[in-house]
Structure formats: structure tokens, C-alpha cells
Design a protein around this motif. Structure first.
Motif, PDB file in Angstrom:
ATOM      1  N   ALA A 335      48.231  51.458  43.487  1.00 28.84           N
ATOM      2  CA  ALA A 335      47.905  50.308  42.636  1.00 28.84           C
ATOM      3  C   ALA A 335      47.599  49.141  43.558  1.00 28.84           C
ATOM      4  N   ASN A 336      46.391  48.606  43.472  1.00 28.24           N
ATOM      5  CA  ASN A 336      46.061  47.521  44.404  1.00 28.24           C
ATOM      6  C   ASN A 336      45.485  46.307  43.723  1.00 28.24           C
ATOM      7  N   LEU A 337      45.720  45.201  44.431  1.00 29.22           N
ATOM      8  CA  LEU A 337      45.315  43.898  43.927  1.00 29.22           C
ATOM      9  C   LEU A 337      43.858  43.661  44.334  1.00 29.22           C
ATOM     10  N   VAL A 338      43.032  43.301  43.385  1.00 32.61           N
ATOM     11  CA  VAL A 338      41.631  42.969  43.700  1.00 32.61           C
ATOM     12  C   VAL A 338      41.311  41.591  43.134  1.00 32.61           C
ATOM     13  N   GLU A 351      46.342  44.885  49.462  1.00 30.21           N
ATOM     14  CA  GLU A 351      47.700  44.639  48.972  1.00 30.21           C
ATOM     15  C   GLU A 351      47.946  45.710  47.919  1.00 30.21           C
ATOM     16  N   ALA A 352      48.847  46.632  48.221  1.00 29.71           N
ATOM     17  CA  ALA A 352      48.950  47.808  47.343  1.00 29.71           C
ATOM     18  C   ALA A 352      50.371  48.329  47.241  1.00 29.71           C
ATOM     19  N   ALA A 353      50.626  49.026  46.137  1.00 32.62           N
ATOM     20  CA  ALA A 353      51.880  49.765  45.949  1.00 32.62           C
ATOM     21  C   ALA A 353      51.520  51.241  45.808  1.00 32.62           C
ATOM     22  N   ILE A 354      52.386  52.122  46.328  1.00 31.94           N
ATOM     23  CA  ILE A 354      52.163  53.556  46.105  1.00 31.94           C
ATOM     24  C   ILE A 354      53.192  54.013  45.084  1.00 31.94           C
TER      25      ILE A 354
END
Ligand code: C5P
Length: 387
Positions: A335-338, A351-354
Motif C-alpha cells: 500500500a503506497n502513498l501517491v 512511502e509504503a506499507a507491506i
């Protein structure tokens, strides 16, 4: 580095090696300095770049460097250096260092076709190969002075992959077939216009490069982004979501994992106007319809395949990612921030979460796309092991 126009590619190679954590010390022959500057490499690597045997009074530079090195890479390597190494000539810093060195040596030749194919060079390559010196390339393509043929320096990514392998890098994806999608899709409105998004394809390239270096058999399905596919990786170029779906479904049965890093368009014009829509005809009305959701289809039809999705979000990144993990039936979601500078589309960082179906999550934080690719593939490799 030896003297060849391809020496400019070694700047990128030095960077790839440095980013992977290697300490890169550079030696240039006098001829190499006519094509690239020693200062470029000092600046890039943080170590002084050396040219001459005599530049450090009181120190036997070639002996120190030869003993410190865990690997030597000659890129580009001319026919001349290959001949000198084959016959033990040590008349400058580079040849003296390589003669003293006992570490693995990787040679990336670059020269005109006639020189590469000459019996003298063939013989010298055989001599070196019999001493376990490794070669990567040369490739076929355009050469200096507008010529074409075999002799082109391998791409930096391919040299990097060969170096990783020679260094005994991880081969934990050997024998696994991984389908990776990347880039945006473009959905036509008329013959000249489309609906698209800002995805570059960089994240997918990082994944494909890393997966191939770790031994995976990668199939790369690339939308119309701004990146070039990694060399040596089987690539299928597509434009629309429909074309991406067809390419993915064709190879899906043989895949062991699918990583959908592509930013597939969610909507497309219901009707594609056959001729260019004219301004004079007034404001057009676009009626949209959903594109096929490729990942959801894979989630419904998969047999043994691991499925990894991406969720590009501007807000509520982790919640949206978790929801996609469930709804699309996935094993992992990145999940990443764009929509902000320095993260997501077009950037080298993310900037991401797995998020994982087994609940082992990595919270939202900044990554380089390379590190994120490594972490995702670590998870994929671990999931392969427990299946
Ligand atoms: O639903 P959303 O577009 O946010 O989901 C993102 C994930 O789903 C990405 O991995 C993307 O590649 C994939 N996707 C897809 N087909 C679509 C839209 C997205 O496979 N039509």
C-alpha cells in the motif's frame, strides 16, 4: 575501466553497486580518462579513483587494492586489456592490480565486431575463461561511429546481475516463474487522446531487476510508462488494461507468482471515437465503463499462484490496502502513498506499507524502490518456502 565510449555506462554501474551496499573503488586506464573523468567516480563512490601506479608515494597501490578487493569488474574491457590479462602483462595500474588480484574477475567486453571476432581475441577470451575469469556480454547492437554488430557493452543492470551472481548473491528465486506488471495503461478516447495516469513503471523495473538477479524467470508486462524494461528480462509491451489482462492471463497458468505493480486504469471510455474528436463539434461527453479488474480475476481463478497487489492511495493508505487484500483474495499488498513529492509515481522512493494475509505487516515508512522490491521479494521467497 578501459578506454571505450561505453565507459559512460560504468557511471551507472558504479551507482548500482554502491546502492546495493558495495564499496566501489575505481581504476581507470589513461585511455579511459579520455571518455570519463576520474572525479566522476570519486564523487559517486566516496573513494578516490586511481589512474597511475605512481600516484601515492610510499604506498604500493596496486598491491593494496588487489588484496582489498572481493571482486574486480572490468567494464568496459577493450580487446587490448583482454590480451594483456591473458598474457600477464602488467604495464599500468589496472593490469598490475589485476595480475596481483586473487578475487573473482568479471569482464564486460566492448569493442568493434571485427576485434571481438578476431582469432587473437577469441584465443585470449578462452585463456581467461579457462582461468575462471567470467564474462558478461558483449551484446549485439549499435556500436561507436554508427556501426552495428556484436561488441556492445552489456547494460549496467546485466553487469550488476552477473556481479551479484559471481559474489554468491542470493538465488532464492531460482526456478520460480514470476509475472510482474508495471507502468500505467492508456485507454483511448479517439486515435490521438487517451485516459492515463502518472505511473512511470520504476517500481516494476526494480522488482523485475531484483527478481531476475535472484534467479527468477521473470515475465515483465509493461504499460506505456517512461522506463525501459530491464535487459535480459522477457518483456511484453501493452497499452490498454484489456491488453494487459490478455497478456497476464496467457502466462498466468505457468506462473508461480504474480506481482501487479501496474497502475491499471480503473475506467475507460465506453466508446472509442474512430476519428479525432474536433473542437469545432462542441464539448464531447465521455461515458466511462470499468476496465477488467485483472487481479480480482486472478484471485478467483488461481490454483497455486502467489498474488501480490499494489494499492496506490492518496489517503487512508493502510486501511485501503487491507481492504484490497481481502476483496481481491491476495497474499500481499504493497500500500503506497501517491500524489505527493518524493513518493509513489515517477519517484525513486516510495512511502509504503507491506500488508500480508498472514498478518505479518510492515507499517507505512519511506523506502527506496530497490529496498522495497527486495523486501517484497523476501516475502515472496518466504511464502514459496512454506507452501
Ligand atoms: O482497485 P485498485 O485499482 O486500487 O487495485 C490496485 C491493484 O489492482 C494493483 O495491484 C493493480 O495492478 C490491480 N488492478 C488490476 N486491474 C484493474 C485495476 C487494478 O489488476 N483494472
Amino acid at each position: 575501466m578501459t578506454g571505450g565510449i561505453a565507459a559512460y555506462k560504468s557511471v551507472h554501474l558504479a551507482r548500482l553497486l554502491g546502492e546495493a551496499g558495495a564499496e566501489v573503488q575505481t581504476v581507470l586506464t589513461a585511455a579511459a580518462t579520455r571518455f570519463v573523468g576520474a572525479d566522476t567516480f570519486s564523487g559517486l563512490t566516496g573513494f578516490p579513483a586511481h589512474v597511475s601506479l605512481w600516484e601515492q608515494p610510499g604506498e604500493v597501490l596496486h598491491v593494496r587494492m588487489a588484496h582489498e578487493a572481493d571482486m574486480a569488474i572490468v567494464a568496459p574491457a577493450t580487446a587490448n586489456i583482454i590480451a594483456k590479462l591473458a598474457h600477464g602483462i602488467a604495464d599500468d595500474l589496472l593490469t598490475a592490480t589485476l595480475l596481483e588480484a586473487r578475487c573473482p574477475i568479471l569482464i564486460a567486453p566492448a569493442m568493434h565486431t571485427g576485434m571481438w571476432e578476431h582469432p587473437a581475441t577469441r584465443g585470449n577470451v578462452s585463456i581467461l575463461a579457462s582461468r575462471d575469469v567470467r564474462f558478461v556480454g558483449p551484446e549485439s547492437g549499435s556500436l561507436a561511429h554508427g556501426d552495428e554488430g556484436v561488441g556492445r557493452l552489456a547494460e549496467p543492470e546485466a553487469i550488476f546481475a552477473a556481479a551479484t551472481e559471481l559474489a554468491g548473491g542470493r538465488r532464492d528465486l531460482e526456478g520460480r516463474r514470476i509475472l510482474i506488471t508495471a507502468g500505467p495503461t492508456h485507454e483511448p478516447i479517439d486515435p490521438v487522446r487517451f485516459l492515463g495516469n502518472r505511473s512511470s513503471g520504476k517500481m516494476g523495473v526494480a522488482l523485475a531487476t531484483e527478481a531476475a538477479a535472484r534467479g527468477a524467470d521473470v515475465i515483465f508486462v509493461l504499460g506505456p510508462g517512461t522506463v525501459s524494461p530491464p535487459p535480459g528480462v522477457q518483456t511484453v509491451n501493452v497499452t490498454t488494461a484489456q491488453e494487459m489482462r490478455d497478456a497476464v492471463l496467457e502466462t498466468f497458468p505457468e506462473a508461480d507468482a504474480v506481482i501487479m505493480a501496474a497502475a491499471v486504469a480503473d475506467f475507460r471510455p465506453k466508446k472509442v471515437t474512430p476519428g479525432k474528436i474536433k473542437k469545432e463539434d462542441g464539448m464531447p461527453e465521455l461515458i466511462l465503463e470499468p476496465t477488467p479488474d485483472i487481479l480480482s480475476e486472478l484471485g478467483r481463478t488461481r490454483t497455486r499462484q502467489l498474488l501480490v497487489g499494489f494499492a496506490a492511495e492518496t489517503t487512508g493508505v493502510e486501511e485501503a490496502g487491507r481492504e484490497k487484500l481481502r476483496r481481491k483474495g491476495l497474499d500481499l499488498v504493497v500500500a503506497n502513498l501517491v500524489g505527493q513529492g518524493g513518493t509513489g509515481f515517477g519517484s525513486d522512493t516510495n512511502e509504503a506499507a507491506i500488508l500480508s494475509a498472514d498478518g505479518e505487516d510492515e507499517p507505512l515508512r519511506p523506502w527506496t524502490k530497490r529496498d522495497l522490491a527486495q523486501a517484497v521479494l523476501d516475502r515472496v521467497a518466504a511464502l514459496f518456502e512454506i507452501r
